[in-house]
Design a protein around this motif. Structure first.
Motif, PDB file in Angstrom:
ATOM      1  N   SER A 122       0.821  -1.217   0.000  1.00 45.64           N
ATOM      2  CA  SER A 122       0.000   0.000   0.000  1.00 45.64           C
ATOM      3  C   SER A 122       0.851   1.261   0.000  1.00 45.64           C
ATOM      4  N   SER A 123       2.119   1.137   0.387  1.00 49.28           N
ATOM      5  CA  SER A 123       2.999   2.298   0.402  1.00 49.28           C
ATOM      6  C   SER A 123       3.548   2.664  -0.973  1.00 49.28           C
ATOM      7  N   GLN A 124       3.236   1.879  -1.999  1.00 46.68           N
ATOM      8  CA  GLN A 124       3.738   2.186  -3.332  1.00 46.68           C
ATOM      9  C   GLN A 124       3.069   3.455  -3.855  1.00 46.68           C
ATOM     10  N   PRO A 125       3.825   4.455  -4.285  1.00 45.50           N
ATOM     11  CA  PRO A 125       3.212   5.697  -4.785  1.00 45.50           C
ATOM     12  C   PRO A 125       2.499   5.472  -6.102  1.00 45.50           C
ATOM     13  N   GLU A 126       1.436   6.230  -6.319  1.00 46.33           N
ATOM     14  CA  GLU A 126       0.660   6.079  -7.550  1.00 46.33           C
ATOM     15  C   GLU A 126       1.415   6.588  -8.768  1.00 46.33           C
ATOM     16  N   GLY A 127       2.408   7.448  -8.567  1.00 44.42           N
ATOM     17  CA  GLY A 127       3.176   7.966  -9.695  1.00 44.42           C
ATOM     18  C   GLY A 127       4.440   7.199  -9.989  1.00 44.42           C
ATOM     19  N   SER A 128       4.617   6.026  -9.397  1.00 43.26           N
ATOM     20  CA  SER A 128       5.818   5.234  -9.659  1.00 43.26           C
ATOM     21  C   SER A 128       5.757   4.623 -11.061  1.00 43.26           C
ATOM     22  N   PRO A 129       6.905   4.354 -11.680  1.00 42.28           N
ATOM     23  CA  PRO A 129       6.878   3.741 -13.025  1.00 42.28           C
ATOM     24  C   PRO A 129       6.148   2.404 -13.071  1.00 42.28           C
ATOM     25  N   ALA A 130       6.235   1.620 -11.977  1.00 40.90           N
ATOM     26  CA  ALA A 130       5.559   0.320 -11.973  1.00 40.90           C
ATOM     27  C   ALA A 130       4.051   0.470 -11.960  1.00 40.90           C
ATOM     28  N   ALA A 131       3.543   1.526 -11.324  1.00 39.92           N
ATOM     29  CA  ALA A 131       2.091   1.722 -11.241  1.00 39.92           C
ATOM     30  C   ALA A 131       1.523   2.374 -12.487  1.00 39.92           C
ATOM     31  N   MET A 132       2.378   2.923 -13.368  1.00 44.28           N
ATOM     32  CA  MET A 132       1.905   3.635 -14.554  1.00 44.28           C
ATOM     33  C   MET A 132       2.265   2.932 -15.851  1.00 44.28           C
TER      34      MET A 132
END
Length: 368
Positions: free
Chosen positions: A290-300
């Motif tokens: 849950s701590s993964q930022p929404e703007g990280s390359p993996a999430a985008m």
């Protein structure tokens, strides 16, 4: 009186026998001519109806009956039999998942904007640097690199208001990647791995004798389109050398298989139906923290990576029937599911698609 009548009868009999012998000779000569044609005459040509073409070749029909000779030199049309029905997963996606995903990914805020606000909300990339076209110094120069040391992230994608179904998340392709440690000492250790990938995917290696046109690095648009639609298996080579692992640049170290959408749907069907339920210690693929930022390359990126254990290779029905034929043990591999989504929450939508196809995901706190 009797002598004259007998003389007349003999004359008539002689004339009858002469005519009979002449007709017999004429019939004999005619039959001999039909039975033995002269050696110099060519054999009669075969009728067009007796020549049966192959089923995969379409002969153009002649326009007139006298154009048989010209149609023999006309180009032939080769036919290729394609799929006769949809895959089970493809039909499930179109009938069940597509309406649900369209409802889940719809953003009602966009429908409230006016035309000017929609135009202003279009994504703009200010970080892309360009040369001044009026400057002669910038002519024929390559593109300028972006500012900063960080890589550019995909910006928000403008929705298609005319046809929202074009923004629907869909599977583009699946990439299988496996590395073999024994290939460092002997490149022949990759042969069993290539054979296993061929069995579970049904594809041929790039440039092999089985399909020489598969995956050739030509710049022809037609060949590129065919290669993208068919998929291929290729050998991965090291880009740089690592002295501690005895790896040199260009050394073959792994195998990669690129599966287009039709083949990828079949592969996911076998994976979810036969392989994952048979792995006893498998509880599901872990979700990101849950701590993964929404703007990280993996999430985008819109790509979901699934790691498979070494024993999973032997659970595929295509390899289980003759598992003893492979000399090496099972090797773990990675499955990269690439979708058509880019930008914020792209990987989340891709994970929703895979979850609808039956791929199990589990939270990190639920793993025992």
């Amino acid at each position: 009186m009797a002598s004259s009548s007998s003389r007349t009868a003999l004359t008539r009999l002689a004339s009858t026998s002469t005519s009979t012998s002449s007709s017999a000779a004429r019939y004999a000569s005619t039959s001999a001519t039909k039975a033995a044609p002269p050696a110099s005459s060519p054999p009669p040509p075969a009728s067009p109806s007796s020549l049966v073409p192959p089923r995969n070749i379409l002969h153009p029909s002649p326009s007139t009956s006298n154009s048989t000779a010209s149609s023999a030199h006309s180009p032939l049309t080769h036919l290729t039999v394609g799929p006769t029905q949809l895959n089970r997963y493809e039909e499930h996606y179109r009938r069940t998942l597509a309406p649900s995903l369209l409802y889940m990914t719809h953003d009602p805020e966009w429908s409230k904007l006016t035309a000017s606000e929609k135009l202003a909300a279009a994504p703009t990339s200010d970080s892309v640097r360009r040369w001044d076209p009026s400057n002669p110094y910038a002519k024929n120069r390559p593109a300028r690199p972006p500012r900063g040391a960080r890589t550019l992230q995909p910006g928000p994608v403008k929705p298609n208001f005319e046809d929202p179904t074009k923004d629907l998340v869909a599977l583009d392709r699946v990439v299988l990647t496996a590395f073999c440690e024994d290939a460092i000492s002997s490149k022949h250790a990759l042969l069993p791995l290539v054979a296993q990938f061929r069995a579970i995917t049904g594809l041929t290696p790039r440039g092999s004798w089985a399909d020489p046109a598969s995956g050739l690095d030509h710049k022809d648009a037609t060949t590129t389109h065919l290669n993208k639609a068919q998929g291929h298996i290729s050998i991965l080579r090291a880009k740089s050398g690592v002295a501690s692992f005895k790896i040199r640049p260009g050394m073959p170290v792994g195998v990669q298989a690129v599966l287009p959408r039709p083949v990828a749907m079949d592969f996911l069907d076998v994976l979810v139906t036969f392989v994952l339920p048979r792995m006893r210690t498998f509880q599901g693929f872990l979700l990101p923290p849950s701590s993964q930022p929404e703007g990280s390359p993996a999430a985008m990126s819109g790509v979901v990576s699934l790691g498979m254990r070494p024993e999973a290779m032997g659970y595929f029905p295509q390899t289980e029937v003759n598992w003893d034929a492979y000399s090496n043990r099972g090797i773990g591999f990675q499955i990269d599911c690439i979708t058509n989504q880019r930008g914020p929450r792209a990987t989340l939508r891709a994970r929703q698609l895979l979850s609808g196809l039956g791929v199990p995901f589990v939270r990190r706190g639920d793993v025992r």
